[in-house]
Structure formats: structure tokens, C-alpha cells
Design an enzyme around this catalytic site. Sequence first.
Site, PDB file in Angstrom:
ATOM      1  N   VAL A 190      45.514 -36.605  32.979  1.00 21.64           N
ATOM      2  CA  VAL A 190      46.211 -35.924  34.062  1.00 21.64           C
ATOM      3  C   VAL A 190      46.860 -34.627  33.600  1.00 21.64           C
ATOM      4  O   VAL A 190      46.918 -33.643  34.351  1.00 21.64           O
ATOM      5  CB  VAL A 190      47.255 -36.864  34.712  1.00 21.64           C
ATOM      6  CG1 VAL A 190      48.341 -37.266  33.731  1.00 21.64           C
ATOM      7  CG2 VAL A 190      47.858 -36.223  35.960  1.00 21.64           C
TER       8      VAL A 190
ATOM      9  N   SER B 270      46.008 -32.328  31.179  1.00 28.38           N
ATOM     10  CA  SER B 270      45.085 -31.195  31.083  1.00 28.38           C
ATOM     11  C   SER B 270      44.458 -30.881  32.442  1.00 28.38           C
ATOM     12  O   SER B 270      44.169 -29.719  32.748  1.00 28.38           O
ATOM     13  CB  SER B 270      44.004 -31.463  30.031  1.00 28.38           C
ATOM     14  OG  SER B 270      43.231 -32.602  30.343  1.00 28.38           O
TER      15      SER B 270
ATOM     16  N   CYS C 289      44.627 -32.896  13.271  1.00 24.72           N
ATOM     17  CA  CYS C 289      43.590 -32.744  14.291  1.00 24.72           C
ATOM     18  C   CYS C 289      43.859 -31.514  15.149  1.00 24.72           C
ATOM     19  O   CYS C 289      42.942 -30.749  15.465  1.00 24.72           O
ATOM     20  CB  CYS C 289      43.533 -33.997  15.157  1.00 24.72           C
ATOM     21  SG  CYS C 289      42.150 -34.034  16.312  1.00 24.72           S
TER      22      CYS C 289
ATOM     23  N   GLY D 262      47.294 -29.090  27.932  1.00 24.08           N
ATOM     24  CA  GLY D 262      48.324 -29.778  28.704  1.00 24.08           C
ATOM     25  C   GLY D 262      49.459 -30.318  27.869  1.00 24.08           C
ATOM     26  O   GLY D 262      50.118 -31.282  28.281  1.00 24.08           O
TER      27      GLY D 262
ATOM     28  N   CYS E 283      44.263 -42.179  19.281  1.00 22.92           N
ATOM     29  CA  CYS E 283      42.944 -42.284  19.914  1.00 22.92           C
ATOM     30  C   CYS E 283      42.010 -43.194  19.120  1.00 22.92           C
ATOM     31  O   CYS E 283      41.210 -43.926  19.703  1.00 22.92           O
ATOM     32  CB  CYS E 283      42.332 -40.894  20.083  1.00 22.92           C
ATOM     33  SG  CYS E 283      41.958 -40.017  18.546  1.00 22.92           S
TER      34      CYS E 283
END
Length: 383
Positions: free
Chosen positions: A35, A37, A117, A142, A216
Amino acid sequence: MAVGSTTTRAGEAALERLRQWPGEHRVAIGLSGGVDSSLTAALLVEAGWEVEGLTLWLMSGKGACCAEGLVDAAGICEQLGIPHHVVDMRETFQQEIVQRLVDGYRDGITPLPCSQCNRSVKFGPMLDWALQERKLPRIATGHYARIRHGGDRGRHQLLRGLDTRKDQSYFLYDLPQEVLGRIVFPLGELTKPDTRLEAARHGLRTAEKPESQDLCLADHHGSMRAFLDAYLPPRQGEIVLADGTVVGEHDGIEHFTVGQRKGLGVAWGEPLHVIRLDAAMNRVVVAPRAEAGRDSCVVGAVNWVSIDPIEAPRTVEVQVRYRSTPVRAELSPLPAIEADQQRERPHRCRLSFEEEQFSITPGQAAVFYDGETVLGGGLIQRE
């Protein structure tokens, strides 16, 4: 689908900032399929920017960085009427993030893959792609953070996001000046509830999409333990006190972190905390809380964000974990050691805390703040 009007003051203010942004209004937006980004893209489009979506393909399989994220990102671009591009970064992600993460856990540190990252897989390559492939001068994401241009000695200064619960500046401390100067963070002055309201008003398909609650890689494998088990075979060893007294056993030092108290599997007269991971001896070293505190630590590979490298001690607020409360400390420069001389960032510092700290974890970032401004940060070293 046409972009709707905003309903929150924060959303209206974000649009006005974008409309008044100096320079070219052409941008590549990093789209994860979430949501945050998605709304970033919608706000840029509504503000009249030329926008192209970019999704980095980091892993094969399911999850936010994989198939699900790619599908949702493509759907948002279709909904907003903007191009969508996918760049395959799987090999780079495997080498720069996954392998380094595994190596770090094997060596007894607790790595912080998100900042690495951001620097080497996301922001840098994304900017290179935007400039070289699409001739777009800016990138947007975002993230809940802000940038002030033309600060101390003309530097691009990184600031906390206004939503203290969502502020992500801790993970962005490692970005170089040449990248910070080209980033747009439209959500920096929004709260998460603002974002949800704006996304719903725009009718975005991701408006109610739940947030990822973990790294992730952990999401991808089901849990962090499952991820580590996929790369590191069990290695049974001892849990010991600082004097060598054996108090328990473990099946891999990678499943522990400095400061940990719960889940040790040790019956003792008082709570014990992990104070060190000894990779050479395959031991987890524990101690009662009274012996687990630290009054200082060394920080290496320092990236100076909003100021030039310090030459004398200064008082800062420092955050040693993402969710930790900032604490006051004296930051003192240290001479670079020989092993660091050839590195891109050879700067080292010592942090001397005003009050004893209990989760000073090698491999995690220590990020230095002056109020809302990120001065710099680096990685906590083993001593």
C-alpha cells in the site's frame, strides 16, 4: 482508473509539496506491491508528475518480493495508467544479501540486511536504471522518511518520518549523498492511517493489503529459523556462563542474538541474557542481567549522512535497533585500522552511553541522530 481527490490534510499537503518540488517532475517509483508504494505512485500521478513504475525481482516463489508483489505492482500501474518495468535482481540479491546474511549468522553476528539491501540492491541500482535506461532524473519510494536538501555544507540531510511508529530512517542511514539527492519520499509527513485513508479514497487495490510483519526472507521461508535451517545445518554446542560453566545446549548459534532472554531453554536461578556468540567454540555465552550491560561499543564502516566526519567528540542520540528507544551517548572518532584503510567507508567511532545498555548486538546498526536529523551510522563491531 482516474485518481481520486484526497481527504486528509496530510495528503493534501503531500500533493502540494510534490507540485512545488524544484526541478523536473519525472520519476521512477519503486513498487513492491504494497500500500505504501502504491499510494506514493498515486500521489505522484495526481500531482502531475511523469511516473514510471519499477519493481525489483529479488526472489523466486511466493511473497512480497516475488510473484505476489510483481502481480500487485503491475495491477497498480495498470490502474494508474503508467508503465511498469521489472528488473531481475535475483542474482545480486542472493550474493549481496542472502549469502552475507548466512555468513554473518555463521560467524556469530546478527546482520542487518535491510540497510545493506537498500544501499546495494534497491536504491543504487534503481537510480542507475532510471538514469541510464529511462533518462528519469529521480526515484521515489514509499518509505516513511524525509530529506532536506542544501543542509550543512550543501549536504542532503536524512530526517525521520513524522510518524514515529513507522519511521524508517534507521534503515536508510547507509545511502550515499549522490542517491539522497535524487530521492523523493512523498509519505514522509503522513501517518500510516493517513496512507490507508488516501489509498482507499484513490480506490487502490492494495488499500487493505496487510503489512509484512517480518524480514522478507523470513516471510519467504515461513520463519527466520526456517530460512537459516535451509542454509546452515544444525551444529550442537554448549550454552555457558562467562566463566565457562555449562548451563545448557543449543543446536546452532545462529538461532540466538546478543541481548536475548527468552527461548534459551536454560533453567537457572535468575533470568539469563545472551552476552556473546562464540563462533570459534560454537558456544552461546550467557549472564545474569547485572553482568549483561555495556557502557560503550565500537561502530565501524560509518556513513556520514547529514554532516561531515566528526573530528572531536560530540553528544548524540543513538538508536541501536530498529524499534529501540534512542539514548544519549558521546560519539568519539577513532583512527581507522589497517584492515579498513582500503574500504569505501573506513571511519570508526566509539559510542559511550550515558546509561548502561543491554542489547548492543554486533552486526546491527547504530544510527546517530540530532533530534530528527540522521547524522550518520555504522555497524556495531565485536570487541
